[in-house]
Design a protein around this motif. Sequence first.
Motif, mmCIF file in Angstrom:
data_model
loop_
_atom_site.group_PDB
_atom_site.id
_atom_site.type_symbol
_atom_site.label_atom_id
_atom_site.label_comp_id
_atom_site.label_asym_id
_atom_site.label_seq_id
_atom_site.Cartn_x
_atom_site.Cartn_y
_atom_site.Cartn_z
ATOM 1 N N GLN A 249 1.877 11.585 -6.247
ATOM 2 C CA GLN A 249 1.111 11.977 -5.068
ATOM 3 C C GLN A 249 1.486 11.099 -3.865
ATOM 4 O O GLN A 249 1.648 11.606 -2.754
ATOM 5 C CB GLN A 249 -0.378 11.858 -5.367
ATOM 6 C CG GLN A 249 -1.262 12.585 -4.405
ATOM 7 C CD GLN A 249 -2.698 12.597 -4.901
ATOM 8 O OE1 GLN A 249 -3.209 11.602 -5.413
ATOM 9 N NE2 GLN A 249 -3.355 13.723 -4.746
ATOM 10 N N MET A 250 1.642 9.796 -4.080
ATOM 11 C CA MET A 250 2.043 8.899 -2.997
ATOM 12 C C MET A 250 3.461 9.229 -2.526
ATOM 13 O O MET A 250 3.743 9.216 -1.330
ATOM 14 C CB MET A 250 1.949 7.443 -3.440
ATOM 15 C CG MET A 250 0.533 6.961 -3.647
ATOM 16 S SD MET A 250 -0.466 6.930 -2.151
ATOM 17 C CE MET A 250 0.096 5.417 -1.416
ATOM 18 N N LEU A 251 4.352 9.531 -3.462
ATOM 19 C CA LEU A 251 5.716 9.907 -3.085
ATOM 20 C C LEU A 251 5.724 11.208 -2.289
ATOM 21 O O LEU A 251 6.459 11.333 -1.305
ATOM 22 C CB LEU A 251 6.612 10.021 -4.324
ATOM 23 C CG LEU A 251 6.950 8.703 -5.020
ATOM 24 C CD1 LEU A 251 7.634 8.974 -6.357
ATOM 25 C CD2 LEU A 251 7.814 7.826 -4.135
ATOM 26 N N ASP A 252 4.901 12.173 -2.693
ATOM 27 C CA ASP A 252 4.785 13.430 -1.945
ATOM 28 C C ASP A 252 4.302 13.156 -0.521
ATOM 29 O O ASP A 252 4.832 13.710 0.438
ATOM 30 C CB ASP A 252 3.817 14.390 -2.634
ATOM 31 C CG ASP A 252 4.385 15.008 -3.898
ATOM 32 O OD1 ASP A 252 5.596 14.832 -4.163
ATOM 33 O OD2 ASP A 252 3.610 15.657 -4.621
ATOM 34 N N LYS A 253 3.308 12.287 -0.397
ATOM 35 C CA LYS A 253 2.772 11.953 0.921
ATOM 36 C C LYS A 253 3.839 11.276 1.773
ATOM 37 O O LYS A 253 4.028 11.627 2.938
ATOM 38 C CB LYS A 253 1.557 11.041 0.761
ATOM 39 C CG LYS A 253 0.868 10.694 2.047
ATOM 40 C CD LYS A 253 -0.360 9.850 1.785
ATOM 41 C CE LYS A 253 -1.053 9.490 3.082
ATOM 42 N NZ LYS A 253 -2.214 8.640 2.851
ATOM 43 N N LEU A 254 4.546 10.309 1.203
ATOM 44 C CA LEU A 254 5.592 9.612 1.943
ATOM 45 C C LEU A 254 6.732 10.552 2.331
ATOM 46 O O LEU A 254 7.359 10.371 3.376
ATOM 47 C CB LEU A 254 6.144 8.447 1.116
ATOM 48 C CG LEU A 254 5.209 7.251 0.944
ATOM 49 C CD1 LEU A 254 5.761 6.285 -0.105
ATOM 50 C CD2 LEU A 254 4.985 6.537 2.269
ATOM 51 N N SER A 255 6.984 11.544 1.500
ATOM 52 C CA SER A 255 8.073 12.492 1.753
ATOM 53 C C SER A 255 7.669 13.614 2.708
ATOM 54 O O SER A 255 8.502 14.415 3.117
ATOM 55 C CB SER A 255 8.543 13.120 0.434
ATOM 56 O OG SER A 255 9.011 12.133 -0.435
ATOM 57 N N GLY A 256 6.375 13.708 2.987
ATOM 58 C CA GLY A 256 5.896 14.766 3.860
ATOM 59 C C GLY A 256 5.722 16.097 3.168
ATOM 60 O O GLY A 256 5.650 17.135 3.818
ATOM 61 N N ILE A 257 5.647 16.091 1.844
ATOM 62 C CA ILE A 257 5.475 17.347 1.114
ATOM 63 C C ILE A 257 4.130 17.416 0.413
ATOM 64 O O ILE A 257 3.943 18.173 -0.513
ATOM 65 C CB ILE A 257 6.612 17.580 0.101
ATOM 66 C CG1 ILE A 257 6.696 16.439 -0.922
ATOM 67 C CG2 ILE A 257 7.920 17.773 0.798
ATOM 68 C CD1 ILE A 257 7.656 16.712 -2.067
ATOM 69 N N GLY B 37 0.798 -1.222 0.000
ATOM 70 C CA GLY B 37 0.000 0.000 0.000
ATOM 71 C C GLY B 37 0.831 1.272 0.000
ATOM 72 O O GLY B 37 0.295 2.358 0.181
ATOM 73 N N LEU B 38 2.147 1.136 -0.196
ATOM 74 C CA LEU B 38 3.004 2.327 -0.259
ATOM 75 C C LEU B 38 2.868 3.044 -1.595
ATOM 76 O O LEU B 38 3.144 4.236 -1.695
ATOM 77 C CB LEU B 38 4.467 1.945 -0.029
ATOM 78 C CG LEU B 38 4.774 1.380 1.356
ATOM 79 C CD1 LEU B 38 6.215 0.871 1.399
ATOM 80 C CD2 LEU B 38 4.550 2.436 2.415
ATOM 81 N N MET B 39 2.483 2.311 -2.612
ATOM 82 C CA MET B 39 2.252 2.868 -3.937
ATOM 83 C C MET B 39 0.844 2.496 -4.374
ATOM 84 O O MET B 39 0.272 1.519 -3.887
ATOM 85 C CB MET B 39 3.272 2.312 -4.949
ATOM 86 C CG MET B 39 4.659 2.895 -4.808
ATOM 87 S SD MET B 39 4.703 4.645 -5.242
ATOM 88 C CE MET B 39 5.324 5.353 -3.735
ATOM 89 N N PRO B 40 0.259 3.283 -5.282
ATOM 90 C CA PRO B 40 -1.126 3.022 -5.689
ATOM 91 C C PRO B 40 -1.263 1.729 -6.472
ATOM 92 O O PRO B 40 -0.288 1.213 -7.025
ATOM 93 C CB PRO B 40 -1.454 4.236 -6.575
ATOM 94 C CG PRO B 40 -0.138 4.690 -7.099
ATOM 95 C CD PRO B 40 0.853 4.404 -6.002
ATOM 96 N N LYS B 41 -2.479 1.236 -6.514
ATOM 97 C CA LYS B 41 -2.784 0.069 -7.339
ATOM 98 C C LYS B 41 -2.891 0.534 -8.785
ATOM 99 O O LYS B 41 -3.092 1.714 -9.044
ATOM 100 C CB LYS B 41 -4.087 -0.564 -6.883
ATOM 101 C CG LYS B 41 -4.012 -1.109 -5.453
ATOM 102 C CD LYS B 41 -5.174 -2.003 -5.179
ATOM 103 C CE LYS B 41 -5.117 -2.578 -3.787
ATOM 104 N NZ LYS B 41 -3.969 -3.368 -3.466
#
Length: 88
Positions: A53-61, A35-39
């Motif tokens: 968007q998922m990378l931004d969320k994981l990065s806190g930005i 679930g770290l990356m979208p389906k």
Amino acid sequence: MADDSHIEPRLLSGKAAAAYCSVTLNTWSKWVTAGLMPKPVIGRRWDKRAIDQMLDKLSGIEAPSGPAEEENPFEKWMREDAMRRGGT
């Protein structure tokens, strides 16, 4: 006929999505399963914007979901003064 060679695809295969994130296909698959990356959105294709968007969320930005409304100094003072006086 138009030259489409400069168009960057939005939908990526698993292999291309893994390469986009600089990981192996095996790691990419683990990230998706965890679930770290979208389906995938269509068949076995991933939306590059969803990945970003998922990378931004994981990065806190991650950007705020709505338009940013800044409180002006007077409104802030009024709100804080009302709180001090026990108002709402």
